[in-house]
Design a protein around this motif. Structure first.
Motif, PDB file in Angstrom:
ATOM      1  N   THR A 101       0.836  -1.270   0.162  1.00 17.51           N
ATOM      2  CA  THR A 101      -0.369   0.066  -0.067  1.00 17.51           C
ATOM      3  C   THR A 101       0.777   1.171   0.069  1.00 17.51           C
ATOM      4  O   THR A 101       1.954   1.275   0.460  1.00 17.51           O
ATOM      5  N   ALA A 102       0.291   2.258  -0.623  1.00 15.35           N
ATOM      6  CA  ALA A 102       1.092   3.668  -0.491  1.00 15.35           C
ATOM      7  C   ALA A 102       0.673   4.335   0.555  1.00 15.35           C
ATOM      8  O   ALA A 102       1.133   5.490   0.770  1.00 15.35           O
ATOM      9  N   VAL A 107      -2.392   8.603   7.638  1.00 12.74           N
ATOM     10  CA  VAL A 107      -3.768   8.426   7.315  1.00 12.74           C
ATOM     11  C   VAL A 107      -4.669   8.102   8.525  1.00 12.74           C
ATOM     12  O   VAL A 107      -5.728   8.910   8.827  1.00 12.74           O
ATOM     13  N   TRP A 108      -4.001   7.295   9.609  1.00 15.09           N
ATOM     14  CA  TRP A 108      -4.889   6.988  10.718  1.00 15.09           C
ATOM     15  C   TRP A 108      -4.217   7.842  11.879  1.00 15.09           C
ATOM     16  O   TRP A 108      -4.950   7.751  12.649  1.00 15.09           O
ATOM     17  N   ALA A 117      -7.950  17.057   4.325  1.00 20.92           N
ATOM     18  CA  ALA A 117      -7.704  16.957   2.998  1.00 20.92           C
ATOM     19  C   ALA A 117      -8.511  16.227   2.105  1.00 20.92           C
ATOM     20  O   ALA A 117      -9.071  16.399   1.036  1.00 20.92           O
ATOM     21  N   ALA A 118      -9.394  15.208   2.679  1.00 20.44           N
ATOM     22  CA  ALA A 118     -10.471  14.488   1.976  1.00 20.44           C
ATOM     23  C   ALA A 118     -11.780  15.533   1.657  1.00 20.44           C
ATOM     24  O   ALA A 118     -12.196  15.497   0.636  1.00 20.44           O
ATOM     25  N   CYS A 154      -3.184  15.929  -0.670  1.00 22.77           N
ATOM     26  CA  CYS A 154      -3.384  14.779   0.141  1.00 22.77           C
ATOM     27  C   CYS A 154      -2.390  13.862  -0.057  1.00 22.77           C
ATOM     28  O   CYS A 154      -1.766  13.223   0.731  1.00 22.77           O
ATOM     29  N   HIS A 155      -1.824  13.345  -1.352  1.00 23.71           N
ATOM     30  CA  HIS A 155      -0.761  12.684  -1.724  1.00 23.71           C
ATOM     31  C   HIS A 155       0.714  13.241  -0.938  1.00 23.71           C
ATOM     32  O   HIS A 155       1.095  12.294  -0.598  1.00 23.71           O
ATOM     33  N   ASP A 156       0.822  14.369  -0.838  1.00 22.98           N
ATOM     34  CA  ASP A 156       2.048  14.950  -0.234  1.00 22.98           C
ATOM     35  C   ASP A 156       2.122  14.429   1.236  1.00 22.98           C
ATOM     36  O   ASP A 156       3.029  14.236   1.701  1.00 22.98           O
ATOM     37  N   SER A 157       0.818  14.388   1.653  1.00 20.34           N
ATOM     38  CA  SER A 157       0.988  14.170   3.383  1.00 20.34           C
ATOM     39  C   SER A 157       0.729  12.688   3.628  1.00 20.34           C
ATOM     40  O   SER A 157       1.090  12.250   4.539  1.00 20.34           O
TER      41      SER A 157
END
Length: 164
Positions: A101-102, A107-108, A117-118, A154-157
């Motif tokens: 997983t990337a 995220v958690w 971000a979402a 979002c991807h950056d973080s």
């Protein structure tokens, strides 16, 4: 005689490698059968759909005469994905599944930041769908960039390198 010994050793090595590969595949398969594994596999499929929709929009916008119906359909996909995105990351669907997983642990561990971000992505995809329906191609191009910026944010973080 030496050739027979080499062939026997090669066959044994190949057999062990195949058995190890089958064991790894069985382990991955059992990881994918868990609730977290199923969520991770589904999340990856959703992101592939999202990427395909974004690509389709950009491809249309490069044309002299973009297909408005195709753009509207793909912006609807992005909007729907934006609304559902926060549900794609239940606890237990990260690296602990044993699957590639990337998704970063943040995220958690940074739930409030991830939620923000979402939410930004949800706002931008909703705007994108509204602008696509209105048919203003110049405004749509600008909103595609804003939506892409929400993806990047979002991807950056929260996203690491692609593990595949």
């Amino acid at each position: 005689m030496a050739l027979k010994t080499i062939m026997t050793a090669l066959a044994a090595t190949l057999g062990l490698a195949m058995a190890g590969g089958m064991a790894l595949a069985a382990d991955i398969s059992s990881s994918a059968a868990t609730a977290g594994g199923k969520a991770l596999v589904a999340r990856q499929a959703h992101f592939k759909d999202q990427g395909a929709a974004f690509k389709a929009i950009n491809d249309e916008l490069r044309k002299d005469a973009p297909d408005k119906a195709a753009i509207i359909a793909n912006t609807a996909t992005l909007k729907s994905n934006g609304e559902a995105l926060p549900t794609w990351f239940p606890k237990g669907s990260g690296p602990e599944t044993g699957l590639k997983t990337a998704a970063k642990p943040e995220v958690w561990t940074d739930a409030a930041g991830f939620e923000a971000a979402a939410n930004r992505f949800q706002v931008e995809t909703a705007r994108l769908a509204d602008i696509a329906s209105a048919g203003d191609m110049d405004a749509l191009k600008a909103q595609v960039r804003a939506t892409g910026g929400a993806c990047k944010n979002c991807h950056d973080s929260y996203r690491g390198p692609d593990p595949h």
